[in-house]
Design an enzyme around this catalytic site. Structure first.
Site, PDB file in Angstrom:
ATOM      1  N   ASP A  36      49.600 -93.909   2.583  1.00  0.00           N
ATOM      2  CA  ASP A  36      50.828 -93.651   3.332  1.00  0.00           C
ATOM      3  C   ASP A  36      51.320 -94.910   4.044  1.00  0.00           C
ATOM      4  OD1 ASP A  36      48.728 -93.781   5.116  1.00  0.00           O
ATOM      5  OD2 ASP A  36      49.527 -92.261   6.461  1.00  0.00           O
ATOM      6  N   ASP A  72      53.305 -97.526   8.679  1.00  0.00           N
ATOM      7  CA  ASP A  72      52.281 -96.488   8.485  1.00  0.00           C
ATOM      8  C   ASP A  72      52.859 -95.154   8.946  1.00  0.00           C
ATOM      9  OD1 ASP A  72      49.977 -95.071   8.119  1.00  0.00           O
ATOM     10  OD2 ASP A  72      48.938 -95.864   9.873  1.00  0.00           O
ATOM     11  N   ASP A 121      53.998 -86.076  -1.731  1.00  0.00           N
ATOM     12  CA  ASP A 121      54.540 -87.032  -2.702  1.00  0.00           C
ATOM     13  C   ASP A 121      56.047 -87.208  -2.519  1.00  0.00           C
ATOM     14  OD1 ASP A 121      52.041 -87.364  -3.743  1.00  0.00           O
ATOM     15  OD2 ASP A 121      52.381 -86.165  -5.551  1.00  0.00           O
ATOM     16  N   ASN A 171      50.253 -83.504   4.428  1.00  0.00           N
ATOM     17  CA  ASN A 171      49.674 -83.301   3.098  1.00  0.00           C
ATOM     18  C   ASN A 171      48.805 -82.048   3.064  1.00  0.00           C
ATOM     19  OD1 ASN A 171      50.071 -84.591   0.683  1.00  0.00           O
ATOM     20  ND2 ASN A 171      48.291 -85.910   0.833  1.00  0.00           N
TER      21      ASN A 171
END
Length: 211
Positions: A142, A99, A116, A107
Site C-alpha cells: 500500500d 503510505d 485492489d 482489505n
C-alpha cells in the site's frame, strides 16, 4: 504500453524489403510479381506480432500490472540516469513516499477486490497530481513513491496539500474516507542515492505519523 518494439520490427522489415526489391527487380532484372506484396504483408504481420510480444514483456518488466505504476526494479535504473543528467545542472529531484492509512483494515473488512480498486484509484490520483516526466512507483503493498523531476523551490507543501485533497475526494465503494501518511526527501539536499532518499522519506513519514 509503448510501441517501440513494433515500430523497430516493422522498420527492419520495410528496410529488408527495399533491399530485396532493389536486388531482385533492379539489379537482377526479375519481373515484378504480386507475390512480392504477399510476402511483404506476411513479413510485416510477423514483425508486428513479434514486436508486440517484446513491448508486452518490457511493459510488465517495468510496470505494476494492478496499478499501471512503475515497479521498484524500473525506478532504480531511471533514477541513476536522471542523477547523471542533473549533477551539473543544479536541478533537484523530489522523492515522495506515500503510505495509505488503515489499508489493512480496509482489505480485511471489505475484501481484496475493494482493496485492489482502492490501490488503482490512489495510483491514478497520484499520477493526476504529477507532471508528464515524473515517475509514480508502486513501492510495496500500500506504498507508492512519486519521483518529481526538476523540483522547483517551495512546491512541496502545495503538492502535499493538493494530494491530500484529491485523496479525500476519491469515491471508492464502501470506503468512506481515504488518507495517507506522506514522507519527503530531496536530491541532493537529503542524499545522492535513491536508497538514502527513500530512507530519509521513510523517517520523515513516521515523524509525520507521530505528529
Amino acid at each position: 504500453m509503448r510501441y517501440r518494439g513494433r515500430v523497430v520490427a516493422v522498420c527492419i522489415v520495410i528496410l529488408f524489403n527495399i533491399l530485396r526489391y532493389g536486388y531482385y527487380h533492379i539489379y537482377l532484372c526479375y519481373l515484378f510479381e504480386k507475390s512480392f506484396f504477399v510476402l511483404t504483408g506476411i513479413f510485416l504481420l510477423v514483425a508486428w506480432i513479434g514486436g508486440r510480444q517484446y513491448d508486452v514483456a518490457k511493459f510488465y518488466a517495468e510496470k505494476d500490472p494492478l496499478t499501471n505504476a512503475y515497479n521498484r526494479r524500473a525506478i532504480d535504473k531511471v533514477f541513476k540516469k536522471q542523477v547523471s543528467q542533473y549533477k551539473n545542472q543544479r536541478k533537484k529531484i523530489g522523492v515522495i513516499l506515500i503510505d495509505l492509512d488503515d489499508f489493512k483494515y480496509i482489505n480485511d473488512t471489505f475484501g481484496h477486490q475493494t482493496g485492489d480498486e482502492l490501490l488503482r484509484c490512489v495510483a491514478e490520483c497520484i499520477m493526476s497530481n504529477s507532471k508528464k516526466e515524473d515517475y509514480v512507483v508502486r513501492w510495496g503493498g500500500d506504498e507508492f513513491v512519486h519521483v518529481i523531476l526538476d523540483l522547483k523551490e517551495d512546491t512541496l507543501s502545495e503538492y502535499v496539500r493538493s494530494l491530500r485533497s484529491k485523496l479525500s475526494d476519491l469515491d471508492v465503494e464502501s470506503v468512506s474516507a481515504v488518507s495517507a501518511s506522506i514522507g519527503i526527501a530531496v536530491y541532493p539536499d537529503d542524499g545522492e542515492t535513491f536508497e538514502v532518499l527513500i530512507q530519509k522519506a521513510d523517517t520523515s513519514m513516521y515523524e509525520m505519523k507521530k505528529a
